[in-house]
Design a protein around this motif. Sequence first.
Motif, PDB file in Angstrom:
ATOM      1  N   ARG A 169       0.825  -1.202   0.000  1.00 21.41           N
ATOM      2  CA  ARG A 169       0.000   0.000   0.000  1.00 21.41           C
ATOM      3  C   ARG A 169       0.862   1.256   0.000  1.00 21.41           C
ATOM      4  N   LEU A 170       0.290   2.332  -0.502  1.00 21.17           N
ATOM      5  CA  LEU A 170       1.029   3.584  -0.585  1.00 21.17           C
ATOM      6  C   LEU A 170       1.346   4.120   0.811  1.00 21.17           C
ATOM      7  N   ALA A 171       2.604   4.477   1.011  1.00 16.42           N
ATOM      8  CA  ALA A 171       2.980   5.191   2.229  1.00 16.42           C
ATOM      9  C   ALA A 171       2.531   6.640   2.098  1.00 16.42           C
ATOM     10  N   ALA A 172       2.515   7.363   3.231  1.00 16.36           N
ATOM     11  CA  ALA A 172       2.014   8.744   3.227  1.00 16.36           C
ATOM     12  C   ALA A 172       2.820   9.630   2.287  1.00 16.36           C
ATOM     13  N   ILE A 173       4.137   9.451   2.264  1.00 11.76           N
ATOM     14  CA  ILE A 173       4.969  10.279   1.386  1.00 11.76           C
ATOM     15  C   ILE A 173       4.708   9.937  -0.076  1.00 11.76           C
ATOM     16  N   GLN A 174       4.521   8.667  -0.384  1.00  8.71           N
ATOM     17  CA  GLN A 174       4.204   8.287  -1.756  1.00  8.71           C
ATOM     18  C   GLN A 174       2.856   8.863  -2.182  1.00  8.71           C
ATOM     19  N   GLU A 175       1.890   8.839  -1.256  1.00 11.83           N
ATOM     20  CA  GLU A 175       0.577   9.407  -1.556  1.00 11.83           C
ATOM     21  C   GLU A 175       0.692  10.913  -1.787  1.00 11.83           C
ATOM     22  N   HIS A 176       1.510  11.571  -0.970  1.00  9.51           N
ATOM     23  CA  HIS A 176       1.749  13.013  -1.144  1.00  9.51           C
ATOM     24  C   HIS A 176       2.293  13.302  -2.541  1.00  9.51           C
ATOM     25  N   ARG A 177       3.260  12.519  -2.974  1.00  8.75           N
ATOM     26  CA  ARG A 177       3.851  12.742  -4.290  1.00  8.75           C
ATOM     27  C   ARG A 177       2.839  12.494  -5.398  1.00  8.75           C
ATOM     28  N   MET A 178       1.988  11.501  -5.225  1.00 15.54           N
ATOM     29  CA  MET A 178       0.952  11.220  -6.214  1.00 15.54           C
ATOM     30  C   MET A 178      -0.018  12.397  -6.327  1.00 15.54           C
ATOM     31  N   LEU A 237     -10.910   9.863  -4.700  1.00 16.95           N
ATOM     32  CA  LEU A 237     -10.373   9.137  -3.549  1.00 16.95           C
ATOM     33  C   LEU A 237     -11.364   9.019  -2.402  1.00 16.95           C
ATOM     34  N   GLY A 238     -12.529   9.640  -2.549  1.00 23.99           N
ATOM     35  CA  GLY A 238     -13.525   9.576  -1.481  1.00 23.99           C
ATOM     36  C   GLY A 238     -13.123  10.371  -0.251  1.00 23.99           C
ATOM     37  N   LEU A 239     -12.451  11.501  -0.446  1.00 23.20           N
ATOM     38  CA  LEU A 239     -11.969  12.328   0.656  1.00 23.20           C
ATOM     39  C   LEU A 239     -12.529  13.744   0.542  1.00 23.20           C
ATOM     40  N   GLU A 240     -12.385  14.500   1.612  1.00 29.31           N
ATOM     41  CA  GLU A 240     -12.751  15.905   1.586  1.00 29.31           C
ATOM     42  C   GLU A 240     -11.663  16.716   0.869  1.00 29.31           C
ATOM     43  N   VAL A 241     -12.075  17.834   0.269  1.00 22.15           N
ATOM     44  CA  VAL A 241     -11.094  18.688  -0.416  1.00 22.15           C
ATOM     45  C   VAL A 241     -10.038  19.181   0.568  1.00 22.15           C
ATOM     46  N   ALA A 242     -10.450  19.471   1.793  1.00 20.85           N
ATOM     47  CA  ALA A 242      -9.494  19.924   2.812  1.00 20.85           C
ATOM     48  C   ALA A 242      -8.440  18.863   3.086  1.00 20.85           C
ATOM     49  N   SER A 243      -8.836  17.597   3.023  1.00 19.89           N
ATOM     50  CA  SER A 243      -7.878  16.508   3.245  1.00 19.89           C
ATOM     51  C   SER A 243      -6.858  16.446   2.115  1.00 19.89           C
ATOM     52  N   ILE A 244      -7.297  16.649   0.887  1.00 23.03           N
ATOM     53  CA  ILE A 244      -6.368  16.673  -0.248  1.00 23.03           C
ATOM     54  C   ILE A 244      -5.424  17.867  -0.121  1.00 23.03           C
ATOM     55  N   HIS A 245      -5.961  19.002   0.294  1.00 23.51           N
ATOM     56  CA  HIS A 245      -5.141  20.202   0.496  1.00 23.51           C
ATOM     57  C   HIS A 245      -4.055  19.931   1.542  1.00 23.51           C
ATOM     58  N   ARG A 246      -4.438  19.252   2.609  1.00 19.95           N
ATOM     59  CA  ARG A 246      -3.479  18.935   3.674  1.00 19.95           C
ATOM     60  C   ARG A 246      -2.416  17.958   3.179  1.00 19.95           C
ATOM     61  N   SER A 303      -1.343  17.558   0.141  1.00 15.82           N
ATOM     62  CA  SER A 303      -0.451  18.178  -0.835  1.00 15.82           C
ATOM     63  C   SER A 303       0.621  19.040  -0.172  1.00 15.82           C
ATOM     64  N   ARG A 304       0.373  19.478   1.065  1.00 14.41           N
ATOM     65  CA  ARG A 304       1.326  20.336   1.782  1.00 14.41           C
ATOM     66  C   ARG A 304       1.956  19.622   2.975  1.00 14.41           C
ATOM     67  N   MET A 305       1.845  18.322   2.991  1.00  9.94           N
ATOM     68  CA  MET A 305       2.269  17.524   4.138  1.00  9.94           C
ATOM     69  C   MET A 305       3.758  17.657   4.459  1.00  9.94           C
ATOM     70  N   LEU A 306       4.594  17.800   3.429  1.00  9.21           N
ATOM     71  CA  LEU A 306       6.039  17.813   3.637  1.00  9.21           C
ATOM     72  C   LEU A 306       6.624  19.211   3.771  1.00  9.21           C
ATOM     73  N   ASN A 307       5.790  20.229   3.823  1.00  8.88           N
ATOM     74  CA  ASN A 307       6.298  21.579   4.076  1.00  8.88           C
ATOM     75  C   ASN A 307       6.952  21.626   5.456  1.00  8.88           C
ATOM     76  N   GLY A 308       8.193  22.078   5.500  1.00  4.45           N
ATOM     77  CA  GLY A 308       8.891  22.161   6.769  1.00  4.45           C
ATOM     78  C   GLY A 308       9.576  20.884   7.198  1.00  4.45           C
ATOM     79  N   ILE A 309       9.537  19.840   6.365  1.00  2.00           N
ATOM     80  CA  ILE A 309      10.210  18.577   6.663  1.00  2.00           C
ATOM     81  C   ILE A 309      11.505  18.511   5.851  1.00  2.00           C
ATOM     82  N   CYS A 310      12.622  18.209   6.507  1.00  2.00           N
ATOM     83  CA  CYS A 310      13.906  18.209   5.802  1.00  2.00           C
ATOM     84  C   CYS A 310      14.022  17.001   4.867  1.00  2.00           C
TER      85      CYS A 310
END
Length: 301
Positions: free
Chosen positions: A106-115, A133-142, A144-151
Amino acid sequence: MTSRHPIKLSFQGETKRILLSDLIPLKALRPGVKESKKYAQIMSSVRAIGLVEAPVVAPNPTQSGQFLLLDGHLRIEALRDLGVLEVDCIISTDDESYTYNKRINRLAAIQEHRMVRRAIERGVPEAKIAEALGLEVASIHRRSRMLNGICTEVIDILKDAPCPIAVFDVLRRMSPIRQIEAAELMTGQQNFTVVFAKAMLAATPEDQLVHVPAKRPASVSSEQMARMERELVGLQMQVKSVEDRYGVDTLHLTVARAYVRTLLGNDRIVRWIAQHRPEYLKELQTIGEIDTIAPVAEAAE
């Protein structure tokens, strides 16, 4: 000289359009499965973009024109609920009820972010991605920006790890050096829970925190942080003890699960159990569908 033998293909070269009424499922859906989040996501995806993966079927040896459904039970049920009458299927050349999706990582969170990021960069609206994906737009927005501030080093360490999105929210509150230390510790313990990440955040020195005044709870004293550090070390020792004590038992259970999967992979055995011992079939399927047998991970959480 080695003789050459023809290789038998496991599937026919082309898909076949089949009426849903001609498909015979090899297992019944569990009660309440249609109320699950997974089924809702499948419904949303099928409704938005159709089937991504075709169901796998095999000809019914006892009834011409009918097919045994080997893989894709939830997808077929979703199509029925949407009023679809027929579907393109992959035709297997045998009737082994091999659980194909169990062999997919299954897709890891980082792989899903890249997708998600790749889809957005190609012009796909976030609303369309959310619908598929059956998700809220706010969830997709989150996402897409999941790795902001991560080295970048942490991204590389956790790229294949099953981290919840909330873990990255916690890591973002640490300095890059502390992020790397936390990611390495989570990987070493194979513990990617939010609780574990928050424990490391609470034990992080102030000079390794980002926005210290706003982020650190005022009620956490130096003495409490020192105690949590000691408890974290104790937890790691307990995990090691559990690994030593339960390693052999886990191996035995893993072998037993593999044997049950082998039995359930034989369609004739499944039919015999369904006819003569139906009360056992559901329990055996539950055992066969277990992804991992890991009491150590549960203890760590």
